[in-house]
Design a protein around this motif. Structure first.
Motif, PDB file in Angstrom:
ATOM      1  N   LEU A 259       1.433  -2.206  -7.969  1.00  0.00           N
ATOM      2  CA  LEU A 259       0.425  -2.056  -6.927  1.00  0.00           C
ATOM      3  C   LEU A 259       0.047  -0.586  -6.771  1.00  0.00           C
ATOM      4  N   ASN A 260      -1.236  -0.330  -6.507  1.00  0.00           N
ATOM      5  CA  ASN A 260      -1.602   1.034  -6.137  1.00  0.00           C
ATOM      6  C   ASN A 260      -1.382   1.203  -4.642  1.00  0.00           C
ATOM      7  N   VAL A 261      -1.555   2.398  -4.131  1.00  0.00           N
ATOM      8  CA  VAL A 261      -1.222   2.676  -2.739  1.00  0.00           C
ATOM      9  C   VAL A 261      -2.093   1.856  -1.773  1.00  0.00           C
ATOM     10  N   LEU A 262      -3.372   1.644  -2.133  1.00  0.00           N
ATOM     11  CA  LEU A 262      -4.259   0.855  -1.273  1.00  0.00           C
ATOM     12  C   LEU A 262      -3.782  -0.601  -1.205  1.00  0.00           C
ATOM     13  N   GLU A 263      -3.467  -1.189  -2.349  1.00  0.00           N
ATOM     14  CA  GLU A 263      -2.993  -2.577  -2.378  1.00  0.00           C
ATOM     15  C   GLU A 263      -1.684  -2.729  -1.606  1.00  0.00           C
ATOM     16  N   TRP A 264      -0.800  -1.730  -1.763  1.00  0.00           N
ATOM     17  CA  TRP A 264       0.487  -1.776  -1.065  1.00  0.00           C
ATOM     18  C   TRP A 264       0.305  -1.732   0.455  1.00  0.00           C
ATOM     19  N   LEU A 265      -0.558  -0.803   0.916  1.00  0.00           N
ATOM     20  CA  LEU A 265      -0.776  -0.662   2.359  1.00  0.00           C
ATOM     21  C   LEU A 265      -1.511  -1.872   2.937  1.00  0.00           C
ATOM     22  N   GLN A 266      -2.467  -2.411   2.180  1.00  0.00           N
ATOM     23  CA  GLN A 266      -3.163  -3.610   2.656  1.00  0.00           C
ATOM     24  C   GLN A 266      -2.195  -4.774   2.815  1.00  0.00           C
ATOM     25  N   LEU A 267      -1.273  -4.905   1.858  1.00  0.00           N
ATOM     26  CA  LEU A 267      -0.316  -6.002   1.880  1.00  0.00           C
ATOM     27  C   LEU A 267       0.686  -5.864   3.014  1.00  0.00           C
ATOM     28  N   THR A 268       1.173  -4.644   3.241  1.00  0.00           N
ATOM     29  CA  THR A 268       2.253  -4.440   4.224  1.00  0.00           C
ATOM     30  C   THR A 268       1.746  -4.203   5.637  1.00  0.00           C
ATOM     31  N   MET A 269       0.652  -3.452   5.797  1.00  0.00           N
ATOM     32  CA  MET A 269       0.197  -3.101   7.135  1.00  0.00           C
ATOM     33  C   MET A 269      -0.458  -4.273   7.860  1.00  0.00           C
ATOM     34  N   TYR A 270      -1.196  -5.104   7.156  1.00  0.00           N
ATOM     35  CA  TYR A 270      -1.871  -6.239   7.815  1.00  0.00           C
ATOM     36  C   TYR A 270      -0.887  -7.328   8.152  1.00  0.00           C
ATOM     37  N   ALA A 271       0.132  -7.511   7.309  1.00  0.00           N
ATOM     38  CA  ALA A 271       1.140  -8.554   7.545  1.00  0.00           C
ATOM     39  C   ALA A 271       2.006  -8.211   8.735  1.00  0.00           C
TER      40      ALA A 271
END
Length: 271
Positions: A259-271
């Motif tokens: 995952l790139n940093v954007l994908e990682w943050l989208q996955l973790t921060m929204y959840a």
């Protein structure tokens, strides 16, 4: 216990006597014992003096003969739902489920309105109205933050709401997990303890290692190491969603994702 790779259930210890144990079970910093055992497979179980007390420990095993050791239950996986074959005739149970589907859709339409989507507050109202009918659960219902998390984990289009199909999937899961919770809440206290949670996770089709069970306890249990219904469901919703997300990213099926940093943050921060 020959060849086992999974967490040993309570029944194993009820029907299998220990082959060796320390002579005195006392609260000391260091305990050492020497045993003579025939060649076989053994499980070594360290424990704290008081139950539910976490602590770091070092386990050293010295053997005069060649021996191999590994941590039990190091596999991490989730059961995939099997596709059911459609039958030609509807059974009484199926007809009842079909009628429930109609009622369910009508209730959802009343709450969701014209856009047929519901937000976290509306989800909380729906779930709590249903849960209130189950007096044996002994729960005060779902917190708003829990419902926000559920919305985020089930929201496939990033709208901040869930549609009927997403809600139906969530509700079917909650119903199955509710049965598991009631099975382990034998004293009808509205909570299950951390040991029972391990078995509940397994019954729900998840295989985790010890580190993950420890994380679940830290994240979802109270100071007495008990997990209430709200936390229990939130834990399972997250487990289910995170496994689904991982499999979606793991396109080649090798058990590794990038995952790139954007994908990682989208996955973790929204959840």
């Amino acid at each position: 216990m020959h060849g086992t790779k999974h967490h040993l259930q309570k029944d194993f210890f009820l029907y299998n006597a220990s082959k060796a144990r320390s002579k005195t079970y006392i609260n000391m910093r260091e305990i050492s014992e020497r045993f003579r055992l025939p060649p076989s497979e053994y499980v070594i179980i360290p424990s704290t003096y008081e139950p539910h007390q976490e602590g770091e420990f070092i386990l050293r095993v010295f053997s005069e003969k060649r021996s191999l050791s590994e941590e039990v239950e190091n596999m991490i996986e989730a059961e995939r739902p099997s596709k059911k074959k459609k039958g030609k005739r509807l059974s009484a149970k199926a007809r009842e489920a079909s009628e429930e589907e109609k009622q369910f859709r009508n209730i959802f339409r009343q709450i969701a309105g014209d856009d047929m989507e519901i937000n976290a507050e509306e989800l909380r109202n729906v779930l709590n109205n249903v849960v209130k009918k189950h007096k044996d659960l002994k729960t005060e219902g779902f917190e708003l933050e829990s419902c926000r998390s559920m919305i985020a984990l089930m929201d496939t289009d990033g709208s901040g709401k869930i549609n009927f199909d997403e809600f139906r999937h969530l509700w079917d899961k909650i119903k199955s997990w509710q049965k598991i919770f009631k099975r382990y809440d034998t004293d009808h206290s509205g909570t299950i303890n951390s040991y029972e949670m391990r078995n509940a996770v397994k019954d729900a089709g998840f295989r985790l290692n010890n580190q993950l069970y420890d994380i679940i306890t830290m994240r979802y249990a109270d100071k007495n190491m008990n997990i209430d219904f709200d936390s229990f469901i939130c834990c399972f919703v997250r487990l289910d969603a995170m496994f689904r997300a991982f499999h979606a990213f793991d396109k080649d099926g090798d058990g590794i994702i990038k995952l790139n940093v954007l994908e990682w943050l989208q996955l973790t921060m929204y959840a």
